[in-house]
Design a protein around this motif. Sequence first.
Motif, PDB file in Angstrom:
ATOM      1  N   THR B 173       0.822  -1.315  -0.025  1.00 17.84           N
ATOM      2  CA  THR B 173       0.129  -0.077   0.036  1.00 17.84           C
ATOM      3  C   THR B 173       0.874   1.337   0.081  1.00 17.84           C
ATOM      4  O   THR B 173       0.221   2.553   0.236  1.00 17.84           O
ATOM      5  N   THR B 174       2.172   1.200  -0.022  1.00 20.97           N
ATOM      6  CA  THR B 174       2.983   2.309   0.142  1.00 20.97           C
ATOM      7  C   THR B 174       2.831   3.213  -1.348  1.00 20.97           C
ATOM      8  O   THR B 174       2.481   2.673  -2.318  1.00 20.97           O
ATOM      9  N   GLY B 175       2.563   4.487  -0.912  1.00 15.64           N
ATOM     10  CA  GLY B 175       2.490   5.391  -2.096  1.00 15.64           C
ATOM     11  C   GLY B 175       1.142   5.552  -2.688  1.00 15.64           C
ATOM     12  O   GLY B 175       0.840   6.258  -3.677  1.00 15.64           O
ATOM     13  N   LEU B 176       0.130   4.874  -1.848  1.00 18.87           N
ATOM     14  CA  LEU B 176      -1.237   5.147  -2.516  1.00 18.87           C
ATOM     15  C   LEU B 176      -1.928   5.919  -1.491  1.00 18.87           C
ATOM     16  O   LEU B 176      -1.665   5.963  -0.435  1.00 18.87           O
ATOM     17  N   ASP B 177      -2.973   6.464  -2.172  1.00 15.93           N
ATOM     18  CA  ASP B 177      -3.794   7.207  -1.238  1.00 15.93           C
ATOM     19  C   ASP B 177      -4.788   6.307  -0.180  1.00 15.93           C
ATOM     20  O   ASP B 177      -4.742   5.184  -0.506  1.00 15.93           O
ATOM     21  N   MET B 178      -5.341   6.886   0.852  1.00 16.91           N
ATOM     22  CA  MET B 178      -5.917   6.149   1.820  1.00 16.91           C
ATOM     23  C   MET B 178      -6.873   5.358   1.230  1.00 16.91           C
ATOM     24  O   MET B 178      -7.194   4.163   1.689  1.00 16.91           O
ATOM     25  N   THR B 179      -7.934   5.884   0.298  1.00 19.54           N
ATOM     26  CA  THR B 179      -9.162   5.094  -0.113  1.00 19.54           C
ATOM     27  C   THR B 179      -8.384   3.504  -0.944  1.00 19.54           C
ATOM     28  O   THR B 179      -8.988   2.589  -0.734  1.00 19.54           O
ATOM     29  N   THR B 180      -7.362   4.028  -1.777  1.00 20.57           N
ATOM     30  CA  THR B 180      -6.632   2.821  -2.499  1.00 20.57           C
ATOM     31  C   THR B 180      -6.282   1.792  -1.562  1.00 20.57           C
ATOM     32  O   THR B 180      -6.394   0.694  -1.893  1.00 20.57           O
TER      33      THR B 180
END
Lengths: 274, 264
Positions: B173-180
């Motif tokens: 999940t690194t570098g993804l926005d919260m929803t993603t």
Amino acid sequence: MLELLSYDFMQRSLLAAAMVGGLCSVIGVFVVLRGLAFVGAGTAHAAFAGVALAYLIGWPPLLLAILFGLVTVWITGWVEEKGTMKLDVSIGILYTTTMALAILFIGLMKTYNAEVYGYLFGNVLAVTVEELKTISALSIVVLGIILLFSKELYFISFDQEMAEASGVPARMMFFLLLTLVALTVVVSLKTVGAILVFAMILIPASTAYQLTHSLSTLTWYSMIIGITCAVGGVLLSAVWDIPSGPAIVLLSTFLFFLSVLLSPKRLRHSIGSV
Amino acid sequence: MPASSDPIIQFDHATFGFPGVIALKDLTLAIQAGEFIGVIGPNGSGKTTLCKAVLGLMAPVEGHLRIFDCACDELRCHHRAKIGYLPQKGVVDRNFPVTVLETVMMGRYGAMGLLKRPGTTDRLIAMEALAHVGMERHKDTALGHLSGGQQQRVFIARALAQRPQVLLLDEPTTGLDMTTQHNVIELIEHLHQELRLTVLLITHDINMIRSRVDRLILLKTRLYAAGPPGEVLKADILREVYGKDLVITDKDLIIVEDYHHHHH
């Protein structure tokens, strides 16, 4: 123009150019994707040192060119794998060392030898029937191996560690790729020369890179561009009476800049950023 | 929960590292088939080393590691294909000229073996993997044209195309926005349940996974704690491992501030 094509030497050089152009541009796809561009340049100069030594001691030039080329790529691959030295540094050292050896060997020759310089600058118009046979044989071997292992070679070019983790013998494939680069360089040496072979490997693949997002399409585009430039360059050199090597490379460069201007990737990017 | 009593991955006093550097010391740990495990720990705690070890890319310098009942340096291609791996973002060139389907097909190459061409079955498996992550409509799209979250889905599909037993995910999940981030974690949880995959999820984000995993493994160059999240996520244990990087708000919410990670 048509009259030119009826000459034997012209037919031989067009055939040689087409084969070398095709071969270099196909291996070039993997070289560009795997980030081995300078390995091509380093190998070309190492192979040239082999040729110079061969003329000095009276051995077959092709044999020593292959030997020097292979030793150089294997050392480069081994150093990259060990991770003890940056790839550009190790290639830089090998590149200049082999070039120094080439100059040394040429200096040790008692007489001026024009043939050696032929390998440095290339002269496709002087290709003999024997050389054509060698080029054909080596081209078939290299292209055959690429065809057999294409899926593994694509995968290691994308992500070598991932390929290894998922069960592909990635190290073996990496050294196979390096070996194929060395063989391609040697095959092309007489035709385009040690200095320009690097361009034949790099430019068609980079041109194709601008035009597609698919791996398989990339390879086909690269091959078509490579053959077109090689054949076109030879024809231009014959018609305008200019050296063939530069004609091929400058034609490739022209197409490259054209592809950058017309690249769907670039157009998409500029539309997206508006 | 564990589906069988035979562990599929077993570390037995295993130490990993290079001459003079120990990355992970004296690890004893058994992972059962079907478990959902979260691996946490500060930077340099040995998370990536654990990852490489499980992939069979790094043999222990001391002790033993058995994967699918093989010593890890005896792992053959068909064993490796049983572990689906999602590398850390940034390791892979995302602008590589490759389509979504071509990327997922690469997942088939290891198990397929040398000299074989991908056939209809491989294509079907790849399409099935894309369907699992909800990306089948994008099969001919260039990988570089996708968003970060979509690219992660494609890489998960590539791992699934190996038909793996174990799914190993390094900071997915690194570098993804919260929803993603939430969507990706939910997808992983869903795959764990639907495909009965053993999942090893390496992450910095304890909050995101604490309610979803069966067990947490806390590393700091050795196995610091292992067990159900409730047993591992205790203030005293975490404070010892993370020091002042740990902030606890209210009673439940634990935030680990990882400065190296967020402020580079």
